[in-house]
Design an enzyme around this catalytic site. Structure first.
Site, PDB file in Angstrom:
ATOM      1  N   VAL A  40       0.840  -1.198   0.000  1.00 49.24           N
ATOM      2  CA  VAL A  40       0.000   0.000   0.000  1.00 49.24           C
ATOM      3  C   VAL A  40       0.878   1.252   0.000  1.00 49.24           C
ATOM      4  O   VAL A  40       1.897   1.312   0.689  1.00 49.24           O
ATOM      5  CB  VAL A  40      -0.915  -0.002   1.241  1.00 49.24           C
ATOM      6  CG1 VAL A  40      -1.772   1.260   1.270  1.00 49.24           C
ATOM      7  CG2 VAL A  40      -1.775  -1.246   1.258  1.00 49.24           C
ATOM      8  N   GLY A 120      -2.909  -2.994  -3.367  1.00 46.85           N
ATOM      9  CA  GLY A 120      -1.819  -3.332  -2.467  1.00 46.85           C
ATOM     10  C   GLY A 120      -2.269  -3.970  -1.173  1.00 46.85           C
ATOM     11  O   GLY A 120      -1.511  -4.693  -0.540  1.00 46.85           O
ATOM     12  N   LYS A 173       9.944   6.655  -5.182  1.00 42.11           N
ATOM     13  CA  LYS A 173      10.068   7.753  -4.213  1.00 42.11           C
ATOM     14  C   LYS A 173      11.521   8.005  -3.819  1.00 42.11           C
ATOM     15  O   LYS A 173      11.834   8.332  -2.671  1.00 42.11           O
ATOM     16  CB  LYS A 173       9.208   7.482  -2.971  1.00 42.11           C
ATOM     17  CG  LYS A 173       7.733   7.227  -3.310  1.00 42.11           C
ATOM     18  CD  LYS A 173       6.858   7.077  -2.071  1.00 42.11           C
ATOM     19  CE  LYS A 173       5.409   6.790  -2.462  1.00 42.11           C
ATOM     20  NZ  LYS A 173       4.510   6.674  -1.318  1.00 42.11           N
ATOM     21  N   GLY A 475     -33.367 -34.144   5.914  1.00 38.41           N
ATOM     22  CA  GLY A 475     -34.110 -33.348   6.885  1.00 38.41           C
ATOM     23  C   GLY A 475     -33.335 -33.250   8.181  1.00 38.41           C
ATOM     24  O   GLY A 475     -32.296 -33.897   8.367  1.00 38.41           O
ATOM     25  N   SER A 549     -27.797 -34.838   5.570  1.00 34.31           N
ATOM     26  CA  SER A 549     -27.221 -34.259   4.325  1.00 34.31           C
ATOM     27  C   SER A 549     -27.562 -32.779   4.227  1.00 34.31           C
ATOM     28  O   SER A 549     -28.380 -32.377   3.391  1.00 34.31           O
ATOM     29  CB  SER A 549     -27.695 -35.022   3.094  1.00 34.31           C
ATOM     30  OG  SER A 549     -29.076 -35.244   3.076  1.00 34.31           O
TER      31      SER A 549
END
Length: 638
Positions: A40, A120, A173, A475, A549
């Protein structure tokens, strides 16, 4: 366009007589797809905005709007916030982050580009995988002030895993660290040590500033110690994957069969590898039938040759069976066909992987049902350790075996993205839940084959004067499934029908005694019972099952195992309050007190059938009447 007349990138510097030549040259340029990724705030969106700006891909009105937006949000003293060119979502602009994958197109005199700006944040790792899946190159950004971070390692590992062959390490940077060479060298050394451990043998490291434009399109006087290429120079000259793909054998996954009239039958698709010419011998897989190429048809006319990256329609000299999902390949070098594999899986869903659950697997133009076994291990992308895992959570990466319901044409991912990369899709929601890369076929998939049997299930059922079927009672616990199933079994036996009852509790004393009650174990419980029921129907029997099930996906899985029309789903529909009131076995009381975990209806879900073949409301119908209803339905559908 906001273009300067002395810029080599400015199309408005061309005179009108040269426009046709310019357009023709532009059409013939190679295309490079690349992604920017990293942690980030490393400056990915700013870098892409700078590339668009420097390559003069911004219209005057866009530039004016960008300058206005930049003044409104503030840009650290700069006139333009280049990130705003890419961060299109309102949430992205508000938070100053990338959430979705943003694709942008730009071009230079030498090449065309499609760049994906990937998120990021770790929570959006799945979006990064999406952007990387078609990329030829990855630009890994690192903030010079922060060095190599966790997400840098994660994205680098994913880029290598997904098969990106070229990597640029963009140390961004640099203006904020005074263009210090020592900082740059330390970061490159740190990254090189990590990269070697994950299989990135080589990369190009460039010191840049996305905001100031250093070493982006032009060399920077602020870094006299750097003598490598600018970012644009490198992007213009790096080889693209399509060039390498043409060197291999032919691979054309068939997208669709073109049949405009009775005199034409062609097989259309994107060539994934190799080249093809009329007269070439080809093999259609998985059938293995062979023929030769008669024509290579396109909208612009027939071609004498076509290669990887081109969409074409092939006609064959022989009338052979070939349809969507098949692969037309070089006859002398066909890909493999198998139904069991080892694969790396990147899990992309909020709900965890459920081993044994059937998912759609889409590989190229092939779509099949696949089940994933419990992972062999999960990979810690920071340390590269192999960690024990029973499942995979969101953004987890693991290695597991998987099997498909029929053989598929494939190649190891390292050899072919098109035939080695796949996605998994949830059958109920149609959501993409994972991306994966096939490593190899399991040896047992090559050594185990179906043995032809002369006596069919229909013949065996006819000998018993009945239709082989499965009565699947589902069920809540306490709904009355076992009671009703037992009555059905007795009634059918009195009618001289050959039936067998599989009860949920009974099979856990033997066949499934090793299984617990986690979601994964419940799925395996139903899978095993389904396989047994299928074998019994193959013997011509009527199979009665009584299982909670709880999941629709697994009930559908069992239905898909059976012959069409032989699976009858019976919902024994009892409200939870009524089932809990009965509580014959005392299980609800234990679940309420916390003594019994993962109990359906209390702390584990039950997904009732949406359209059962038979619905029985036990609050208004006796067990005897319910059994009669089921038997009558069975006899009426024989």
């Amino acid at each position: 366009m906001a273009a300067q007349q002395d810029s080599p990138y400015a199309p408005d510097a061309l005179i009108a007589a040269d426009i046709d030549a310019y357009l023709e040259a532009h059409r013939n340029k190679t295309l490079l797809r690349f992604i920017t990724c990293g942690s980030v705030d490393d400056g990915k969106s700013t870098l892409i905005g700078r590339l668009l700006y420097d390559s003069k891909q911004i219209f005057e009105d866009q530039l004016s709007a960008l300058e206005a937006d930049s003044k409104r949000v503030g840009t650290q003293g700069q006139a333009i916030d280049f990130a705003l060119l890419v961060d299109g979502l309102a949430a992205e602009r508000e938070q100053g982050i990338t959430i979705d994958v943003a694709y942008r197109f730009f071009a230079t005199p030498k090449r065309k580009f499609i760049v994906a700006d990937t998120p990021g944040h770790e929570q959006y790792t799945r979006n990064m995988v999406t952007g990387a899946s078609t990329a030829d190159l990855a630009v890994i950004l690192i903030d010079a002030r922060k060095g190599v971070l966790t997400q840098t390692r994660r994205h680098s590992y994913l880029a290598q895993l997904i098969g990106i062959r070229s990597v640029v390490l963009a140390v961004n940077k640099m203006d904020l660290v005074g263009y210090d060479r020592a900082v740059f060298d330390a970061i490159v050394a740190d990254y090189r040590a990590f990269a070697a451990g994950i299989g990135i043998a080589d990369f190009v490291a460039i010191p840049i500033s996305g905001l100031a434009g250093d070493n982006i399109a032009a060399r920077s006087a602020a870094t006299p110690w750097y003598d490598g290429p600018t970012l644009v120079d490198h992007l213009e000259t790096v080889p693209v994957d399509a060039e390498a793909d043409r060197a291999g054998p032919l691979r054309l996954p068939v997208q669709w069969v073109s049949r405009p009239n009775l005199d034409f039958r062609g097989f259309a698709g994107l060539i994934a590898g190799g080249t093809v010419k009329p007269g070439d011998a080809v093999r259609v897989l998985p059938s293995g039938r062979t023929s030769t190429v008669a024509r290579i048809v396109t909208l612009d006319g027939d071609l004498p040759e076509a290669g990887a990256g081109q969409s074409v329609t092939l006609t064959l000299a022989d009338e052979i069976d070939c349809s969507r999902g098949d692969v037309i390949a070089a006859a002398a070098a066909p890909p493999e066909v198998a139904d069991q594999f080892e694969a790396t899986i990147v899990w992309m869903a909020d709900d965890a992987l459920l081993p044994g659950r059937p998912y759609w697997l889409k590989l190229g133009t092939q779509t099949v049902t696949a089940t994933v076994q419990p992972p062999k291990y999960q990979i810690n992308v920071n340390t590269l350790e192999h960690l024990a895992a029973k499942t995979l959570e969101l953004n987890a990466i693991g290695v597991a075996n998987l099997s498909t319901d029929r053989p598929i044409v494939f190649a190891p991912y390292r050899d072919s993205r098109a035939l080695g990369g796949f996605i998994l899709i949830d059958k109920l929601t149609n959501a993409t839940v994972a991306a994966g890369m096939l490593h190899f076929a399991l040896r047992r998939s090559q050594n185990v084959h179906w043995q032809a049997i002369d006596v069919t299930r229909e013949r065996r059922a006819a000998l018993k004067n009945q239709k082989a079927s499965v009565l699947w009672l589902t069920g809540l616990s306490g709904a009355g499934k076992s009671t009703i199933a037992n009555l059905v079994d007795r009634k059918l036996t009195r009618m001289n029908r050959h039936a067998f009852l599989l009860d949920g509790d009974n099979v856990r004393h033997g066949l499934n005694r090793d299984l617990g009650f986690t979601d994964a174990d419940r799925i395996e419980n139903i899978r095993r019972v389904g396989e047994v029921a299928k074998l019994m129907t193959d013997a011509g029997l009527i199979v009665i099952t009584a299982f909670i099930s709880p999941f629709r996906a697994e009930r559908q899985m069992v239905r898909d195992m059976m012959a069409p029309g032989s699976f009858i789903e019976v919902h024994v529909d009892t409200p939870l309050a009524e089932a809990e009131k009965r509580d014959v076995k005392g299980l609800y009381a234990k679940a309420r007190s916390g003594q019994l975990k993962n109990f359906t209806g209390i702390d584990s879900p039950y997904e009732p059938p949406e359209a059962p073949d038979i619905r029985i409301d036990t609050t208004g119908m006796s067990a005897e009447a319910a059994a009669d209803l089921i038997v009558d339905y069975l006899l009426a559908h024989e």
